[in-house]
Design an enzyme around this catalytic site. Sequence first.
Site, PDB file in Angstrom:
ATOM      1  N   ARG A 146       0.868  -1.170   0.000  1.00 26.49           N
ATOM      2  CA  ARG A 146       0.000   0.000   0.000  1.00 26.49           C
ATOM      3  C   ARG A 146       0.907   1.222   0.000  1.00 26.49           C
ATOM      4  O   ARG A 146       2.032   1.182   0.492  1.00 26.49           O
ATOM      5  CB  ARG A 146      -0.896   0.022   1.241  1.00 26.49           C
ATOM      6  CG  ARG A 146      -1.807  -1.193   1.381  1.00 26.49           C
ATOM      7  CD  ARG A 146      -2.612  -1.119   2.675  1.00 26.49           C
ATOM      8  NE  ARG A 146      -3.528  -2.249   2.808  1.00 26.49           N
ATOM      9  CZ  ARG A 146      -3.236  -3.377   3.449  1.00 26.49           C
ATOM     10  NH1 ARG A 146      -2.043  -3.528   4.008  1.00 26.49           N
ATOM     11  NH2 ARG A 146      -4.119  -4.353   3.532  1.00 26.49           N
ATOM     12  N   LYS A 170      -2.054  -2.740   8.108  1.00 22.45           N
ATOM     13  CA  LYS A 170      -3.245  -2.348   8.852  1.00 22.45           C
ATOM     14  C   LYS A 170      -3.336  -3.144  10.146  1.00 22.45           C
ATOM     15  O   LYS A 170      -3.077  -4.346  10.173  1.00 22.45           O
ATOM     16  CB  LYS A 170      -4.505  -2.585   8.010  1.00 22.45           C
ATOM     17  CG  LYS A 170      -4.644  -1.623   6.835  1.00 22.45           C
ATOM     18  CD  LYS A 170      -5.947  -1.842   6.100  1.00 22.45           C
ATOM     19  CE  LYS A 170      -6.120  -0.833   4.978  1.00 22.45           C
ATOM     20  NZ  LYS A 170      -7.401  -1.017   4.258  1.00 22.45           N
ATOM     21  N   HIS A 240      -2.068   2.938  -6.070  1.00 19.53           N
ATOM     22  CA  HIS A 240      -2.752   1.672  -5.827  1.00 19.53           C
ATOM     23  C   HIS A 240      -2.814   0.809  -7.083  1.00 19.53           C
ATOM     24  O   HIS A 240      -2.977  -0.410  -6.998  1.00 19.53           O
ATOM     25  CB  HIS A 240      -4.160   1.931  -5.292  1.00 19.53           C
ATOM     26  CG  HIS A 240      -4.515   1.062  -4.125  1.00 19.53           C
ATOM     27  ND1 HIS A 240      -3.794   1.045  -2.951  1.00 19.53           N
ATOM     28  CD2 HIS A 240      -5.512   0.159  -3.962  1.00 19.53           C
ATOM     29  CE1 HIS A 240      -4.340   0.176  -2.112  1.00 19.53           C
ATOM     30  NE2 HIS A 240      -5.375  -0.377  -2.701  1.00 19.53           N
ATOM     31  N   ARG A 243      -0.256  -1.835  -7.000  1.00 17.92           N
ATOM     32  CA  ARG A 243      -0.635  -2.922  -6.082  1.00 17.92           C
ATOM     33  C   ARG A 243      -1.600  -3.878  -6.787  1.00 17.92           C
ATOM     34  O   ARG A 243      -1.457  -5.101  -6.703  1.00 17.92           O
ATOM     35  CB  ARG A 243      -1.262  -2.329  -4.831  1.00 17.92           C
ATOM     36  CG  ARG A 243      -1.752  -3.348  -3.789  1.00 17.92           C
ATOM     37  CD  ARG A 243      -2.145  -2.579  -2.532  1.00 17.92           C
ATOM     38  NE  ARG A 243      -3.005  -3.327  -1.630  1.00 17.92           N
ATOM     39  CZ  ARG A 243      -2.554  -4.134  -0.665  1.00 17.92           C
ATOM     40  NH1 ARG A 243      -1.256  -4.319  -0.505  1.00 17.92           N
ATOM     41  NH2 ARG A 243      -3.397  -4.771   0.130  1.00 17.92           N
ATOM     42  N   HIS A 266      -3.995  -8.980   3.211  1.00 17.32           N
ATOM     43  CA  HIS A 266      -5.450  -9.013   3.332  1.00 17.32           C
ATOM     44  C   HIS A 266      -5.850  -9.946   4.476  1.00 17.32           C
ATOM     45  O   HIS A 266      -5.383 -11.080   4.540  1.00 17.32           O
ATOM     46  CB  HIS A 266      -6.102  -9.527   2.045  1.00 17.32           C
ATOM     47  CG  HIS A 266      -6.066  -8.539   0.928  1.00 17.32           C
ATOM     48  ND1 HIS A 266      -6.195  -8.909  -0.401  1.00 17.32           N
ATOM     49  CD2 HIS A 266      -5.928  -7.193   0.922  1.00 17.32           C
ATOM     50  CE1 HIS A 266      -6.140  -7.838  -1.161  1.00 17.32           C
ATOM     51  NE2 HIS A 266      -5.970  -6.785  -0.384  1.00 17.32           N
ATOM     52  N   TYR A 275      -9.116 -10.209  -7.582  1.00 20.39           N
ATOM     53  CA  TYR A 275      -8.090 -10.196  -8.621  1.00 20.39           C
ATOM     54  C   TYR A 275      -8.206 -11.395  -9.551  1.00 20.39           C
ATOM     55  O   TYR A 275      -7.714 -11.343 -10.680  1.00 20.39           O
ATOM     56  CB  TYR A 275      -6.697 -10.142  -7.976  1.00 20.39           C
ATOM     57  CG  TYR A 275      -6.477  -8.867  -7.200  1.00 20.39           C
ATOM     58  CD1 TYR A 275      -6.309  -7.655  -7.860  1.00 20.39           C
ATOM     59  CD2 TYR A 275      -6.462  -8.866  -5.810  1.00 20.39           C
ATOM     60  CE1 TYR A 275      -6.130  -6.482  -7.160  1.00 20.39           C
ATOM     61  CE2 TYR A 275      -6.283  -7.698  -5.098  1.00 20.39           C
ATOM     62  CZ  TYR A 275      -6.119  -6.507  -5.775  1.00 20.39           C
ATOM     63  OH  TYR A 275      -5.954  -5.339  -5.077  1.00 20.39           O
TER      64      TYR A 275
END
Length: 294
Positions: A146, A170, A240, A243, A266, A275
């Site tokens: 990210r 995150k 992004h 990514r 994730h 994806y």
Amino acid sequence: MMEIIDAVEAYQQYLLVEKGLSRQTVVSYIEDLKQFFQFLPDRKYVEDLLPEDLNEFVRRESVVGHSVSTVMRRLSSIRGFFIFLKKEKYYNDEIPEVKTMKKQERLPNCLSIEEVEDLLNTPDIRRPEGLRDRAMLETMYASGLRVSELLALERSRVNFKKAIITIFGKGAKERKVPLGDFAIEYIQKYVDEVRSKNPGSDSKYLFLNRYGEPLSRQYFFKQIKKYAAEAGIISPVSPHTLRHSFATHLLENGAQLRAVQEMLGHSNIATTQIYTHISTKRILSAYDLYMKRK
């Protein structure tokens, strides 16, 4: 009887004082309510509101062409208002459940491998900022970081011998991501030739501006847009995008979904599965083109 104008004022105070929402958020809520009451110009008192008003408003919003996200946001604001009225005993009818259109899933934009190569080759590596930007683009595409993770990457988190970087994503979750040869090569070149001469050479952050400070998201976003334009890439490009391209190209080349999930950081594999849709779409597109040429 309570006038609607007074009810909206009471709701606004409730959001600010009791809910503690920011003034900007409250302004957005009230603006949505204004749209609702402009649709119902004959409603003066709270008692005039009908349960079917919500459904009628949503239908009108859809017909005039507002996006699903806009309609759902306005619906949420208005339902919040009705719930407040019910709680304060200003409104006695039931608040109906409103059926809305399903929000369309938007596939992230993805570059082709050729477009990625053109983008990576655009920075002028003869210039200090060009070499730094090339190292950043290579790192992002090689690792799927990210943009916030890239800009916060610390020099000590790069293991040059093992070609691995340690990321805190995150929720402060740690993950280790491998880097390719090109990314490691350009990071090393940047560190040796540019960063070592930077006023912030002692900084813990890897990528720095000319003043020795970490780069801002806005700056990096502008740089990528500039390089994309110079490379002749027509589709929208943002940090992004690299990514997305990283994940899609991995899956197209046989990578396991679970491995890509871990590399992207994730928490839910369903997020990574989007994806696979892009990969399938690209493959079908190539197949259709092939069949047309036969």
